[in-house]
Design a protein around this motif. Structure first.
Motif, PDB file in Angstrom:
ATOM      1  N   ASP A 138       0.826  -1.211   0.000  1.00  0.00           N
ATOM      2  CA  ASP A 138       0.000   0.000   0.000  1.00  0.00           C
ATOM      3  C   ASP A 138       0.861   1.262   0.000  1.00  0.00           C
ATOM      4  O   ASP A 138       0.540   2.252  -0.670  1.00  0.00           O
ATOM      5  N   GLU A 161      -5.682  -4.996  -5.172  1.00  0.00           N
ATOM      6  CA  GLU A 161      -6.800  -4.626  -4.327  1.00  0.00           C
ATOM      7  C   GLU A 161      -6.827  -5.606  -3.165  1.00  0.00           C
ATOM      8  O   GLU A 161      -6.593  -6.798  -3.330  1.00  0.00           O
ATOM      9  N   ARG A 162      -7.091  -5.091  -1.991  1.00  0.00           N
ATOM     10  CA  ARG A 162      -7.124  -5.926  -0.793  1.00  0.00           C
ATOM     11  C   ARG A 162      -5.805  -6.699  -0.689  1.00  0.00           C
ATOM     12  O   ARG A 162      -4.733  -6.135  -0.865  1.00  0.00           O
ATOM     13  N   THR A 177      -4.379  -8.974 -10.720  1.00  0.00           N
ATOM     14  CA  THR A 177      -3.724  -7.672 -10.614  1.00  0.00           C
ATOM     15  C   THR A 177      -2.943  -7.365 -11.881  1.00  0.00           C
ATOM     16  O   THR A 177      -3.024  -6.253 -12.418  1.00  0.00           O
ATOM     17  N   SER A 220      -5.744  -0.606   3.354  1.00  0.00           N
ATOM     18  CA  SER A 220      -6.417  -1.899   3.437  1.00  0.00           C
ATOM     19  C   SER A 220      -7.161  -2.040   4.756  1.00  0.00           C
ATOM     20  O   SER A 220      -6.660  -1.639   5.809  1.00  0.00           O
TER      21      SER A 220
END
Length: 487
Positions: free
Chosen positions: A135, A151-152, A163, A337
């Protein structure tokens, strides 16, 4: 995703067009999805067989919602009996990885052409800190150019290809989180997406029960270094001897990071403010070899995030960003997240630290230390702790040690949730915690009822466990509970 024809997808995956009348020039222009609820016009729907549901059962709905093509293990018909447009493959999961590999190869080739984005792939692994470091990198690199990141916690054989497939010709940085719970897992992932820069954070006890020992964990994490492109750079933790040793298998340049004096990229003078946020001086050599410095003031709670931040800094510097630019972006970065040191000040005066996405001994220790710092001397600290999973034969000892640590940190109240976490209470008892300092709840509902009666303004409550233990539900309820109480 880049536009692909049905023929392109069939060639990349070794699949067959179905029905035979399907136009091979049919173009997929939308995203690649495994959830029919996420279909957009022109999507490729990947019909993955699951433990509880089979994606093939949702293919007709996906096409009706706009999917242009289905990646499937067998021919499929719609509700009207007409055949659905499919590429049929022997193994859908493998085919997803094959498709991502082909797309990334095309993007790399295109990025080298005049006017190309100059795509760089950065892979991140480690027993703890992967998602936070990912992140941070996403925000630091995103400030410098078009960036795709998971994501996540999309870090496995399904999440990583998804991804990769979000990238297109404009993507300059592709950040990939790479998780492993066994030998060979990272070899598979790097076979899909060989990194230009590979970051290894920590070799710890996460999933140690599945690996069979800490040395096996180290061998598995080293696979990301061995999977680098030929001229790739290994970014290794100077503070962890098992990670440092991975330099021996690196195919090229090695850059170290950490807090120790020998690190190439260093967080010097790490300090924690009253809110539990870390600050430090970022040091790294410039192009002329002279060490330069820049201040970093993180917005993330927990001293351990300084380590994640300097790892992200080392990777960002290797792909060409400047030191001042990196330090400024790190200082502006937010927690992205959910359930990872998510701090919420409720309207009723209770502060919730929700770190319930996952847990192992290393991350549990870091979270407890952060709780002690945030609560300080003036507020009551409450640790709500569930089971740490996948620890194998070391599980009882590891939970016992966490109970002892809670006492040594002077945590005012430890609430142990679930049978698997009971050794935390035993450790706390042996360390001298009795009576009102320790409570046991059989399940999440019991813990919630106890906390509803127990919490009062000024309390700081940490919720921490492995995801499978389910305490993330309690984290959500605690945060929402404060909002309801204030309405």
């Amino acid at each position: 995703m880049i536009a692909l024809t049905a023929a392109d997808i069939a060639a990349a995956t070794g699949g067959a067009l179905c029905p035979e009348s399907l136009d091979p020039a049919t173009v997929v222009t939308g995203p690649v999805v495994v959830d029919s609820r996420e279909v957009e016009e022109g999507s490729l729907f990947v019909a993955l067989p699951g433990e509880h549901v089979d994606g093939h059962d949702f293919a007709a709905g996906a096409v009706q919602a706009g999917a242009g093509l289905v990646l499937a293990a067998r021919p499929l018909d719609g509700a009207d009996g007409a055949p659905l447009p499919c590429v049929v493959v022997p193994d859908v999961e493998r085919a997803l990885g094959d498709l991502a590999r082909e797309v990334l190869a095309r993007l790399r080739e295109a990025s080298l052409e005049p006017g190309g984005a100059g795509l760089r792939v950065i892979g991140v692994t480690g027993s703890v800190g992967k998602t936070t470091t990912k992140d941070l990198l996403a925000q630091v690199l995103g400030a410098a150019g078009p960036t795709i990141a998971p994501e996540r916690s999309f870090n496995n054989e399904i999440g990583l290809p998804l991804t990769v497939l979000r990238a297109d010709e404009s993507t300059r940085y592709l950040v990939l989180e790479m998780g492993a719970s066994g030998i060979g897992h990272l070899t598979y992932l790097t076979g899909i997406a060989p990194p230009d820069v590979a970051v290894v954070l920590v070799v710890g006890s996460a999933h140690i029960g599945e690996f069979g020992g800490i040395e096996a964990v180290a061998r598995a994490k080293a696979e990301i270094v061995q999977g680098l492109v030929p001229d790739g750079v290994a970014v290794l933790n100077a503070d962890d001897p098992r990670v440092r040793a991975m330099a021996d298998v690196a195919p090229g340049q090695v850059v170290s990071f950490g807090t120790s004096a020998g690190a190439d990229v260093r967080a010097r003078g790490v300090r924690i403010d009253r809110a539990g946020r870390a600050g430090f001086t970022l040091e790294a050599p410039g192009p002329d070899g002279v060490v330069r410095q820049a201040p970093v003031e993180l917005r993330l709670v927990g001293e351990h995030h300084a380590h994640n931040a300097v790892a992200a800094a080392a990777a960002a510097l290797e792909v060409g960003l400047g030191l001042d630019e990196v330090a400024a972006s790190l200082s502006e970065a937010e927690a992205l997240s959910p359930h990872r040191m998510h701090v919420v000040d409720r309207p009723d005066g209770v502060t919730v630290i929700d770190d319930s996405y996952n847990a192992n001994p290393d991350s549990m220790q870091a979270a407890l230390k952060a709780l002690a710092v945030v609560a300080g001397r003036d507020r009551r600290s409450i640790a709500v702790l569930g089971e740490m999973l996948e620890l194998g034969e070391d599980a009882r000892e590891a939970h016992d040690a966490i109970g002892r640590l809670a006492v040594r940190l002077n945590i005012a109240l430890t609430v142990v949730v679930g049978e698997g976490a009971r050794p935390i209470r035993d450790g706390a008892n042996r360390e001298g915690s009795w009576g009102d300092e320790i409570a046991v709840a059989d399940d999440i509902e019991s813990a919630e009822r106890f906390l509803d009666e127990e919490l009062r303004p000024g309390d700081v409550v940490l919720v921490k466990s492995s995801y499978g233990a389910g305490l993330w539900r309690l984290g959500d309820r605690l945060i929402a509970g404060g909002q309801v109480a204030a309405s």
